[in-house]
Design an enzyme around this catalytic site. Structure first.
Site, mmCIF file in Angstrom:
data_model
loop_
_atom_site.group_PDB
_atom_site.id
_atom_site.type_symbol
_atom_site.label_atom_id
_atom_site.label_comp_id
_atom_site.label_asym_id
_atom_site.label_seq_id
_atom_site.Cartn_x
_atom_site.Cartn_y
_atom_site.Cartn_z
ATOM 1 N N ASP A 137 0.833 -1.204 0.000
ATOM 2 C CA ASP A 137 0.000 0.000 0.000
ATOM 3 C C ASP A 137 0.866 1.252 0.000
ATOM 4 O O ASP A 137 1.973 1.259 0.548
ATOM 5 C CB ASP A 137 -0.911 0.030 1.241
ATOM 6 C CG ASP A 137 -2.122 -0.876 1.088
ATOM 7 O OD1 ASP A 137 -2.295 -1.484 0.015
ATOM 8 O OD2 ASP A 137 -2.905 -0.976 2.057
ATOM 9 N N GLU A 206 -10.293 -8.495 -0.236
ATOM 10 C CA GLU A 206 -9.300 -9.041 -1.168
ATOM 11 C C GLU A 206 -8.059 -9.568 -0.452
ATOM 12 O O GLU A 206 -7.418 -10.516 -0.920
ATOM 13 C CB GLU A 206 -8.934 -7.981 -2.216
ATOM 14 C CG GLU A 206 -7.874 -6.928 -1.828
ATOM 15 C CD GLU A 206 -8.250 -6.030 -0.662
ATOM 16 O OE1 GLU A 206 -9.443 -5.875 -0.388
ATOM 17 O OE2 GLU A 206 -7.324 -5.484 -0.022
ATOM 18 N N ARG A 238 -12.149 7.445 3.372
ATOM 19 C CA ARG A 238 -12.414 6.433 2.352
ATOM 20 C C ARG A 238 -12.440 7.128 1.009
ATOM 21 O O ARG A 238 -13.100 8.153 0.845
ATOM 22 C CB ARG A 238 -13.765 5.753 2.657
ATOM 23 C CG ARG A 238 -14.092 4.568 1.795
ATOM 24 C CD ARG A 238 -13.161 3.379 1.995
ATOM 25 N NE ARG A 238 -13.171 2.864 3.358
ATOM 26 C CZ ARG A 238 -12.066 2.588 4.062
ATOM 27 N NH1 ARG A 238 -10.885 2.774 3.552
ATOM 28 N NH2 ARG A 238 -12.154 2.122 5.273
HETATM 29 C C1 UD2 Z 1 -6.936 -1.872 4.707
HETATM 30 C C2 UD2 Z 1 -5.697 -2.722 4.407
HETATM 31 C C3 UD2 Z 1 -5.419 -2.644 2.912
HETATM 32 C C4 UD2 Z 1 -6.588 -3.188 2.113
HETATM 33 C C5 UD2 Z 1 -7.855 -2.426 2.506
HETATM 34 C C6 UD2 Z 1 -9.114 -3.053 1.940
HETATM 35 C C7 UD2 Z 1 -3.936 -2.890 6.136
HETATM 36 C C8 UD2 Z 1 -2.871 -2.184 6.870
HETATM 37 N N1 UD2 Z 1 -4.555 -2.188 5.178
HETATM 38 O O1 UD2 Z 1 -6.533 -0.525 4.444
HETATM 39 O O2 UD2 Z 1 -4.252 -3.355 2.577
HETATM 40 O O3 UD2 Z 1 -6.713 -4.584 2.327
HETATM 41 O O4 UD2 Z 1 -8.053 -2.363 3.924
HETATM 42 O O5 UD2 Z 1 -9.185 -2.958 0.554
HETATM 43 O O6 UD2 Z 1 -4.219 -4.038 6.406
HETATM 44 N N2 UD2 Z 1 -5.694 3.180 -3.044
HETATM 45 C C9 UD2 Z 1 -5.439 4.303 -3.838
HETATM 46 N N3 UD2 Z 1 -6.456 5.110 -4.238
HETATM 47 C C10 UD2 Z 1 -7.747 4.863 -3.889
HETATM 48 C C11 UD2 Z 1 -8.010 3.738 -3.064
HETATM 49 C C12 UD2 Z 1 -6.968 2.933 -2.643
HETATM 50 O O7 UD2 Z 1 -4.281 4.577 -4.192
HETATM 51 O O8 UD2 Z 1 -8.631 5.635 -4.319
HETATM 52 C C13 UD2 Z 1 -4.600 2.239 -2.721
HETATM 53 C C14 UD2 Z 1 -3.533 2.808 -1.810
HETATM 54 O O9 UD2 Z 1 -2.297 2.190 -2.108
HETATM 55 C C15 UD2 Z 1 -4.065 2.394 -0.451
HETATM 56 C C16 UD2 Z 1 -4.592 0.991 -0.748
HETATM 57 O O10 UD2 Z 1 -5.128 1.090 -2.065
HETATM 58 O O11 UD2 Z 1 -3.061 2.406 0.550
HETATM 59 C C17 UD2 Z 1 -5.611 0.442 0.252
HETATM 60 O O12 UD2 Z 1 -6.754 1.300 0.351
HETATM 61 P P1 UD2 Z 1 -7.089 2.084 1.719
HETATM 62 O O13 UD2 Z 1 -5.849 2.739 2.185
HETATM 63 O O14 UD2 Z 1 -8.257 2.947 1.521
HETATM 64 O O15 UD2 Z 1 -7.498 0.898 2.691
HETATM 65 P P2 UD2 Z 1 -7.364 0.811 4.324
HETATM 66 O O16 UD2 Z 1 -6.509 1.883 4.853
HETATM 67 O O17 UD2 Z 1 -8.693 0.687 4.922
HETATM 68 MN MN MN Z 2 -5.000 3.038 4.041
#
Ligand code: UD2
Ligand code: MN
Length: 287
Positions: A137, A206, A238
């Protein structure tokens, strides 16, 4: 993301890996850079990067060659901080690496897992000698200079196990029960699991699906110990286009019967361009 159910075997701790070697220099994480132009002006180690965000140490201590695959859409400020810190962090380890940003440029729901598959496939096409893949990520910054990036032939490794969240200062949260954030696999481990699923559109599920595939393909999953797997995670809302996936529980119930016919072997995407930028190789993708 979604908590693992009790029926899943516990992910064990990673065994020490002879291919890894600890860096001796303390790493100071720097979260103050929000502008990519700052990199141009201030950071000397960037000068030594090869085109497309690759680096080769002058005196390599191993033949390991790591591809960092980042699923990405519209996270400019996170990307700048990520690049500054991670280039420095990896160069301290004296390993060869390339950073790939897999940018989903269509208007569909975000597909993190599908982007990992595309990144793996395209990175392999570009350089088949890359043998260790980090599915990473953009909003996780390593916070431990002695944490080494490497793959283990014994298990697919889950790296981000101890997360200090910008949104909740003071508290380091244990992520050992999850399999998201960052995982590391060799090319053959990833192929054996048929990569990630392509069926998860929007947020969640996923990562759990990937753990199921690793196990279904007869492979082990291990956690980097909590004491070592330290990361800073940015606070963020989000993203638009990445709303929670209401189908995720249903899909997770189907993994056992679908994983062989959904994944690396059923990729369907268009590459709009591959840009070899200074700090990274950008793969622009639409599904
Ligand atoms: C959690 C998980 C993540 C993923 C997600 C569910 C951990 C630490 N993190 O993070 O790995 O499984 O839940 O999908 O376990 N991104 C973009 N642009 C967007 C949306 C996403 O670049 O518009 C990428 C970016 O690299 C981001 C990653 O996708 O870090 C995961 O998305 P998130 O950060 O919104 O998800 P989060 O923090 O809830
Ligand atoms: Mn995140």
């Amino acid at each position: 993301s979604t908590q693992l159910t009790a029926t899943k075997p516990k992910v064990t701790q990673a065994p020490p890996n002879a291919a890894c070697y600890a860096s001796q220099t303390p790493f100071i994480v720097n979260l103050n850079y929000s502008d990519i132009d700052f990199l141009e002006e201030n950071v000397d180690f960037i000068e030594h990067l090869l085109e497309g965000g690759s680096w080769r140490p002058a005196q390599a201590v191993s033949t390991i060659n790591i591809s960092i695959i980042i699923p990405y859409r519209k996270r400019e400020s996170h990307l700048a901080v990520f690049l500054l810190n991670v280039h420095k962090f990896l160069q301290m380890q004296n390993i060869s690496y390339t950073i790939f940003i897999v940018n989903q440029v269509d208007d569909k729901k975000f597909n993190r897992a599908g982007l990992f598959n595309v990144g793996f496939y395209e990175a392999q096409k570009m350089n088949s000698s890359h043998d260790c893949y980090f599915f990473h990520d953009v909003d996780l910054i390593p916070d431990n200079g002695n944490l080494t990036y490497c793959c283990s032939s014994d298990a697919v490794l889950h790296y981000a196990t101890a997360i200090w969240r910008h949104s909740a200062p003071g508290e380091i949260k244990d992520y050992s029960m999850f399999f998201g954030g960052i995982v590391a696999a060799t090319a053959s481990q990833f192929q054996k699991a048929n990569g990630f699923s392509n069926r998860y559109w929007g947020w969640g599920g996923e990562d759990d699906d990937f753990l199921k595939r690793v196990r279904a393909s007869g492979q082990n999953a291990s956690n980097i110990p909590f004491a070592d797997g330290r990361y800073v995670m940015f606070k963020h809302d989000r993203d638009k286009g990445n709303e929670p996936n209401g189908l995720r529980m249903k899909l997770l119930g189907e993994t056992q019967k679908t994983w062989k016919s959904d994944g690396l072997n059923t990729l369907n995407y268009t590459v709009l361009s591959i840009l070899k930028k200074k700090y990274y190789t950008e793969i622009q993708v639409s599904f």
